[in-house]
Design a protein around this motif. Structure first.
Motif, PDB file in Angstrom:
ATOM      1  N   THR A   9       2.718   5.042  12.783  1.00 47.30           N
ATOM      2  CA  THR A   9       2.897   5.109  11.328  1.00 47.30           C
ATOM      3  C   THR A   9       2.057   4.071  10.595  1.00 47.30           C
ATOM      4  OG1 THR A   9       4.833   3.674  11.525  1.00 47.30           O
ATOM      5  CG2 THR A   9       5.224   6.050  11.486  1.00 47.30           C
ATOM      6  N   GLU A  10       1.610   3.010  11.280  1.00 47.55           N
ATOM      7  CA  GLU A  10       0.805   1.955  10.636  1.00 47.55           C
ATOM      8  C   GLU A  10      -0.689   2.151  10.865  1.00 47.55           C
ATOM      9  OE1 GLU A  10       4.857   0.727  10.999  1.00 47.55           O
ATOM     10  OE2 GLU A  10       3.458   1.242  12.617  1.00 47.55           O
ATOM     11  N   VAL A  11      -1.077   2.671  12.023  1.00 46.92           N
ATOM     12  CA  VAL A  11      -2.489   2.914  12.327  1.00 46.92           C
ATOM     13  C   VAL A  11      -2.625   4.350  12.819  1.00 46.92           C
ATOM     14  CG1 VAL A  11      -3.042   0.524  12.871  1.00 46.92           C
ATOM     15  CG2 VAL A  11      -2.181   2.003  14.677  1.00 46.92           C
ATOM     16  N   MET A  57      -2.081  -4.953  17.456  1.00 48.72           N
ATOM     17  CA  MET A  57      -2.282  -6.087  16.557  1.00 48.72           C
ATOM     18  C   MET A  57      -2.447  -5.648  15.105  1.00 48.72           C
ATOM     19  SD  MET A  57      -2.439  -9.365  16.333  1.00 48.72           S
ATOM     20  CE  MET A  57      -2.482  -9.744  18.069  1.00 48.72           C
ATOM     21  N   PRO A  58      -3.328  -4.686  14.772  1.00 46.94           N
ATOM     22  CA  PRO A  58      -3.416  -4.246  13.366  1.00 46.94           C
ATOM     23  C   PRO A  58      -2.098  -3.653  12.855  1.00 46.94           C
ATOM     24  CG  PRO A  58      -5.302  -3.466  14.623  1.00 46.94           C
ATOM     25  CD  PRO A  58      -4.340  -4.032  15.612  1.00 46.94           C
ATOM     26  N   ALA A  59      -1.368  -2.976  13.721  1.00 47.23           N
ATOM     27  CA  ALA A  59      -0.106  -2.366  13.288  1.00 47.23           C
ATOM     28  C   ALA A  59       0.908  -3.435  12.893  1.00 47.23           C
ATOM     29  CB  ALA A  59       0.452  -1.483  14.402  1.00 47.23           C
ATOM     30  N   LEU A  60       0.983  -4.501  13.654  1.00 46.43           N
ATOM     31  CA  LEU A  60       1.928  -5.572  13.329  1.00 46.43           C
ATOM     32  C   LEU A  60       1.463  -6.379  12.122  1.00 46.43           C
ATOM     33  CD1 LEU A  60       2.788  -6.827  16.941  1.00 46.43           C
ATOM     34  CD2 LEU A  60       4.179  -5.373  15.469  1.00 46.43           C
ATOM     35  N   LEU A  61       0.138  -6.594  12.021  1.00 40.89           N
ATOM     36  CA  LEU A  61      -0.385  -7.354  10.875  1.00 40.89           C
ATOM     37  C   LEU A  61      -0.256  -6.569   9.571  1.00 40.89           C
ATOM     38  CD1 LEU A  61      -3.600  -8.908  12.448  1.00 40.89           C
ATOM     39  CD2 LEU A  61      -1.552 -10.132  11.713  1.00 40.89           C
ATOM     40  N   PHE A  62       0.004  -5.270   9.688  1.00 44.39           N
ATOM     41  CA  PHE A  62       0.214  -4.459   8.487  1.00 44.39           C
ATOM     42  C   PHE A  62       1.356  -5.016   7.644  1.00 44.39           C
ATOM     43  CE2 PHE A  62       2.707  -1.055   6.507  1.00 44.39           C
ATOM     44  CZ  PHE A  62       1.767  -0.468   5.676  1.00 44.39           C
ATOM     45  N   TYR A  63       2.329  -5.632   8.295  1.00 46.31           N
ATOM     46  CA  TYR A  63       3.504  -6.131   7.569  1.00 46.31           C
ATOM     47  C   TYR A  63       3.338  -7.567   7.080  1.00 46.31           C
ATOM     48  CZ  TYR A  63       5.904  -2.012   9.350  1.00 46.31           C
ATOM     49  OH  TYR A  63       6.270  -0.726   9.610  1.00 46.31           O
ATOM     50  N   VAL A  64       2.198  -8.221   7.412  1.00 47.71           N
ATOM     51  CA  VAL A  64       1.973  -9.595   6.966  1.00 47.71           C
ATOM     52  C   VAL A  64       1.343  -9.554   5.580  1.00 47.71           C
ATOM     53  CG1 VAL A  64       0.915 -11.817   7.523  1.00 47.71           C
ATOM     54  CG2 VAL A  64       1.673 -10.311   9.357  1.00 47.71           C
ATOM     55  N   LYS A  65       2.162  -9.243   4.622  1.00 50.27           N
ATOM     56  CA  LYS A  65       1.716  -9.191   3.237  1.00 50.27           C
ATOM     57  C   LYS A  65       2.941  -9.343   2.344  1.00 50.27           C
ATOM     58  CE  LYS A  65       1.812  -4.122   3.230  1.00 50.27           C
ATOM     59  NZ  LYS A  65       1.001  -2.904   3.090  1.00 50.27           N
ATOM     60  N   PRO A  66       2.732  -9.766   1.106  1.00 51.22           N
ATOM     61  CA  PRO A  66       3.885  -9.978   0.214  1.00 51.22           C
ATOM     62  C   PRO A  66       4.739  -8.734   0.067  1.00 51.22           C
ATOM     63  CG  PRO A  66       1.909 -10.928  -0.729  1.00 51.22           C
ATOM     64  CD  PRO A  66       1.475 -10.168   0.478  1.00 51.22           C
ATOM     65  N   ASN A  67       6.024  -8.953  -0.074  1.00 49.07           N
ATOM     66  CA  ASN A  67       6.969  -7.834  -0.222  1.00 49.07           C
ATOM     67  C   ASN A  67       6.866  -7.236  -1.622  1.00 49.07           C
ATOM     68  OD1 ASN A  67       7.793  -9.250   2.104  1.00 49.07           O
ATOM     69  ND2 ASN A  67       9.810  -8.323   1.950  1.00 49.07           N
ATOM     70  N   HIS A  98      10.931  -8.212  11.607  1.00 46.89           N
ATOM     71  CA  HIS A  98      10.915  -7.836  13.018  1.00 46.89           C
ATOM     72  C   HIS A  98       9.480  -7.754  13.537  1.00 46.89           C
ATOM     73  CE1 HIS A  98      13.369  -5.428  16.184  1.00 46.89           C
ATOM     74  NE2 HIS A  98      12.500  -6.223  16.743  1.00 46.89           N
ATOM     75  N   ALA A  99       8.598  -7.192  12.752  1.00 46.39           N
ATOM     76  CA  ALA A  99       7.201  -7.060  13.163  1.00 46.39           C
ATOM     77  C   ALA A  99       6.543  -8.430  13.324  1.00 46.39           C
ATOM     78  CB  ALA A  99       6.434  -6.221  12.140  1.00 46.39           C
ATOM     79  N   ILE A 100       6.817  -9.344  12.388  1.00 46.58           N
ATOM     80  CA  ILE A 100       6.220 -10.686  12.479  1.00 46.58           C
ATOM     81  C   ILE A 100       6.794 -11.440  13.675  1.00 46.58           C
ATOM     82  CG2 ILE A 100       5.880 -12.864  11.259  1.00 46.58           C
ATOM     83  CD1 ILE A 100       6.068 -11.345   8.639  1.00 46.58           C
ATOM     84  N   ALA A 101       8.087 -11.228  13.971  1.00 49.77           N
ATOM     85  CA  ALA A 101       8.697 -11.869  15.143  1.00 49.77           C
ATOM     86  C   ALA A 101       8.040 -11.379  16.421  1.00 49.77           C
ATOM     87  CB  ALA A 101      10.202 -11.590  15.164  1.00 49.77           C
ATOM     88  N   VAL A 138       3.044 -11.334  20.786  1.00 51.66           N
ATOM     89  CA  VAL A 138       1.854 -10.553  21.145  1.00 51.66           C
ATOM     90  C   VAL A 138       0.567 -11.318  20.843  1.00 51.66           C
ATOM     91  CG1 VAL A 138       0.594  -8.423  20.656  1.00 51.66           C
ATOM     92  CG2 VAL A 138       3.088  -8.384  20.827  1.00 51.66           C
ATOM     93  N   ALA A 139       0.536 -12.066  19.740  1.00 47.61           N
ATOM     94  CA  ALA A 139      -0.708 -12.708  19.296  1.00 47.61           C
ATOM     95  C   ALA A 139      -1.345 -13.608  20.356  1.00 47.61           C
ATOM     96  CB  ALA A 139      -0.437 -13.501  18.012  1.00 47.61           C
ATOM     97  N   PRO A 140      -0.595 -14.452  21.070  1.00 48.97           N
ATOM     98  CA  PRO A 140      -1.257 -15.298  22.088  1.00 48.97           C
ATOM     99  C   PRO A 140      -1.906 -14.495  23.213  1.00 48.97           C
ATOM    100  CG  PRO A 140       0.952 -16.117  21.586  1.00 48.97           C
ATOM    101  CD  PRO A 140       0.833 -14.780  20.955  1.00 48.97           C
TER     102      PRO A 140
END
Length: 846
Positions: free
Chosen positions: A261-263, A311-321, A340-343, A348-350
């Motif tokens: 749903t994100e990518v 990674m792009p799918a999770l970073l999709f949620y790193v933006k202001p609400n 949840h995505a940022i958690a 995953v990021a490392p």
């Protein structure tokens, strides 16, 4: 009646034997089994215990009767077992009997092991769907107790059920009842054992097929709930590294479903698949995010995570609400998914640093953190696990974003850290730290403390071993560190996280200040060394090691030693005295032998701990450190020696004789440790082979030298104690002399007072004293008299005192207002007097 149960089952067994010859016995067998489903009766209260063995064995035979090749009998057995849990009291009771307790049959079924036998009977009904569903229904009831679940697990119930999940079943009961039994097994028995039974290729493949079928074709709310339950079971299996999740293709499918749903992913699995915005699909989305976090712990799954754009799918949620984009989740649901995505991103990021950098994740996170401290109106719902403590604020978003940075920065990757610093992360993090500290002053909670600790940890990793970054830190960072050094000791044990915050602050001080003279001087100017010594004076064992390490490093700055020597603690304690006290307490904990005065007892091994003495000599390769070397890093003695060496062992202020005795040992710590290592070398050589005579002689000389040093220090300690003893005796004599003089002076004063009282109360004594005075005056005069010399009388006429006259006489008993002065009625006074107001007053001459 309980007494007839054994006979009833004997009849059933006889009928079963006849069933092979004549099918007419089927009906009587079913009626007898149905009879066993009715309540049992007892005559006495003790019958339940008395007949327990007989009843349990009889009920256990129900499981063995599943071997009867009759669908009617098997179904009746399952109905009989189910009736144990749906007890209906009989309308009429047998005369003289009463029904057994409601749970009696259930307890007897557990005692007889019925559940295990029933699981094994699944092999007999694999191809008979109706019978299999009845068996599953009976097992569903039996699995409500822990004892039955253990029996079922013993019969490999988990794997037997999971393998057949994908069998044909138009009714859908097979998957439902099997999943319910699996859930009961997970809740009532060892989760690890259940997962181990499910961690084979057949089970995982069957679970995958059923899950995908429900996902693609399930349209009822019931189907979605069952799909989510199976996903939870799949997640538990994925936690087992031995599970063939990747081999079955289940891992890739779960990753694709979590991110489609994100990518945009060209996969036939998600073609035409759309999630609704129902609660069950919302739960599915969260469970899929959770699966990503679980799969990230498997090194074999990292390649799949990278290839499928996690990674792009999770970073999709790193933006202001803001208003949700193409998702129509509610504000609360979107916030929960975002957190949840940022958690998950923190896990995953490392693992995907290349993807992390290519997606400019650092930039997104810093912009997101800037929004978190901004003034934009936002009211967090805080109604989820990840949103705890963030209601009405952006603290939850800040907390998890900093966790991502913490996990990435902790790797020490130069590219990531440089990218962060080039974007001004140090200054921005200090601003966030100031913001969090101000919020924490208003109301302290665990989240704010965690945020501050994470920021300090990130700064420590960014600034370590980089002088330029330390200079950037020192302009504001030193001021931020000082309040952490002043933390109240009681807060360390509050459980909110103050202890972790203090440790990260000390770590930040070590990494961001030490090594940069500008930062060090700034810290010294703000009396930072005094605050460190105040913390050290608390004598918290978990703090001593790191504080002493910081102080040793700080002593490379020549200005530090004067600060340490200037510090004064409670009761005017000096830093040197504090360090010596810490040494004594450390040796007491280590069990080092000392006499009552603190002197060396064992000359050969003066500083060996009790644990070292118990340690046997084990020959090790040269690359492995010996116990004597390892011991240096396990206590604070080496740091105390280094710090006192930096201060200088001479002219240390505020030390007592006992301190000097201990200081003599500290001063020779390195020599003692060297001798200790040589002692280990000698012992290891003797264990492996016998040294040649020259080597033996050299080792003997080295050992004697070490022992001589111990003897020399012990002699010096004895000399110090004797010198102190002599000094104490001299001080004692001076004190006694002072007391004696004080007593003698008091006696002289008392005798003078007694003489004075005698003269005032006895006229004859006064005359005698007068004669002695005159005689003394005459004796003091010169014998040779000149002719023209004037002779002055020593007496003052009219003087009424009872003491010897002097140059000044003060009479305190008569007020000045009554007599007009001390000499008012003498020849020296004014002659013209007047009585006025009842008192003598002087009148000036006209």
């Amino acid at each position: 009646p309980l007494k007839d149960i054994a006979q009833v089952f004997e009849i059933i067994n006889l009928c079963v034997e006849k069933l092979h010859e004549q099918q007419a016995f089927t009906e009587p067998i079913c009626e007898l089994i149905q009879l066993c489903g009715l309540p049992f009766h007892k005559k006495r209260l003790s019958d339940e215990v008395s007949y327990s063995q007989t009843v349990s064995k009889s009920i256990a035979q129900l499981g063995y009767l599943m071997r009867v090749p009759s669908s009617q009998v098997r179904i009746q057995i399952c109905k009989c077992i189910i009736s144990f849990y749906n007890v209906e009291l009989p309308k009429k009771l047998l005369a003289g009997y009463q029904p057994t307790s409601a749970n009696y049959k259930i307890q007897m079924a557990e005692l007889g092991g019925l559940a295990e036998t029933l699981v094994l009977s699944l092999a007999l009904v694999e191809n008979q769907l109706p019978e299999k569903l009845w068996v599953l229904k009976a097992l569903q009831y039996l699995s409500s107790s822990g004892e039955n679940c253990r029996l079922m697990l013993k019969a490999q119930a988990a794997s037997r059920l999971c393998v057949h999940l994908n069998d044909a079943d138009p009714s859908g009961q097979l998957v439902f009842r099997s999943s319910e039994i699996l859930w009961n097994l997970l809740e009532n028995t060892s989760k690890e054992e259940v997962v181990n039974q499910l961690s084979n290729l057949e089970c995982v493949h069957a679970l995958k097929e059923v899950f995908v079928h429900l996902l693609m074709h399930g349209f009822r709310n019931y189907d979605r709930q069952l799909r989510n339950d199976l996903l939870v079971i799949a997640t538990l299996i994925a936690e087992n590294p031995a599970a063939p999740m990747i081999e079955s293709g289940f891992t890739k499918q779960l990753i694709v479903l979590a991110t489609f749903t994100e990518v945009k992913i060209p996969s036939p699995l998600v073609k035409g698949l759309k999630l609704t915005y129902s609660y069950e699909d919302f739960e599915l989305k969260k469970l899929l995010f959770n699966v990503i976090g679980v799969l990230s712990k498997d090194p074999c799954a990292i390649q799949l995570l990278s290839e499928n754009d996690v990674m792009p799918a999770l970073l999709f949620y790193v933006k202001p609400n803001q208003k949700p984009g193409f998702h129509d989740w509610s504000a609360a649901q979107y916030e929960e998914l975002q957190l949840h995505a940022i958690a998950v991103l923190a896990s995953v990021a490392p693992l995907l640093l290349d993807k992390y950098l290519s997606c400019q994740a650092n930039t997104l996170l810093l912009v997101f953190l800037e929004w978190c401290v901004g003034q934009d109106p936002f009211f967090g719902q805080g109604n989820s696990f990840h949103g705890t403590g963030g209601r009405g604020s952006k603290l939850a978003q800040m907390r998890y974003s900093l966790r991502v940075l913490r996990s990435v920065v902790s790797l020490g990757d130069d590219a990531v850290n440089l990218n962060l610093c080039d974007q001004g992360a140090i200054s921005q993090l200090l601003d966030i730290l100031k913001y969090a500290a101000s919020k924490s002053k208003e109301k302290e909670d665990a989240i704010l403390l965690e945020i501050q600790a994470d920021i300090l940890f990130i700064l420590s990793n960014l600034c370590e071993n980089d002088l330029h970054r330390k200079e950037l830190f020192c302009y504001e960072g030193v001021d931020m560190l000082i309040p952490f050094m002043k933390m109240d000791l009681n807060k360390l044990f509050s459980g909110l996280g103050h202890s972790r915050l203090l440790f990260t602050a000390l770590d930040c001080l070590w990494s961001c200040v030490i090594g940069c003279y500008i930062a060090e001087d700034s810290f010294l100017e703000k009396q930072g060394i005094f605050h460190l010594l105040d913390l050290l004076a608390l004598k918290q064992k978990n703090l001593n090691n790191i504080i002493l390490g910081i102080l040793v490093e700080f002593c490379d700055n020549p200005k530090t030693t004067s600060h340490i020597n200037t510090w004064r603690g409670e009761k005017d304690q000096t830093a040197a005295n504090l360090l010596v006290q810490l040494w004594r307490e450390e040796e007491l904990d280590l069990g080092v032998r000392r006499d009552q005065y603190g002197r060396i007892v064992d000359m050969k091994r003066p500083i060996v701990s009790s644990l070292q003495k118990q340690q046997e000599v084990i020959p090790m390769p040269a690359s492995c450190p010996s116990f004597a070397i390892v011991e240096v890093s396990e206590n604070i003695r080496a740091k105390l020696y280094s710090l006192l060496g930096k201060l200088g062992f001479e002219n240390l202020p505020g030390l007592s004789a006992k301190d000097f005795v201990t200081l003599a040992i500290i001063r020779r710590y390195l020599d003692f440790k060297t001798g200790e290592v040589w002692s280990e070398v000698r012992a290891e050589l003797k264990e492996e082979f016998r040294p040649v005579s020259s080597d033996e002689e050299a080792l003997k000389v080295i050992s004697e030298v070490s022992e001589d040093v111990g003897g020399m220090v012990a002699a010096l300690q004895t000399e110090m104690l004797e010198s102190q003893q002599h000094q104490d005796l001299r001080e004692e004599e001076k004190a006694y002399t002072k007391i004696h003089n004080a007593h003698k002076q008091r006696e002289v004063v008392n005798k003078s007072w007694e003489n004075f009282l005698t003269r005032t109360s006895n006229y004859e004594a006064l005359k005698k004293a007068k004669r002695l005075q005159e005689k003394s005056v005459e004796a003091s005069r010169s014998k040779s008299k000149s002719q023209n010399a004037a002779v002055h009388s020593t007496d003052i006429k009219g003087l009424g005192t009872t003491v010897g006259s002097g140059r000044l006489v003060t009479v305190e008993s008569t007020p000045h207002e009554l007599v007009g002065g001390p000499l008012a009625d003498t020849d020296l006074a004014l002659r013209k007097l007047s009585v006025h107001g009842g008192a003598l007053k002087k009148i000036k001459r006209v």
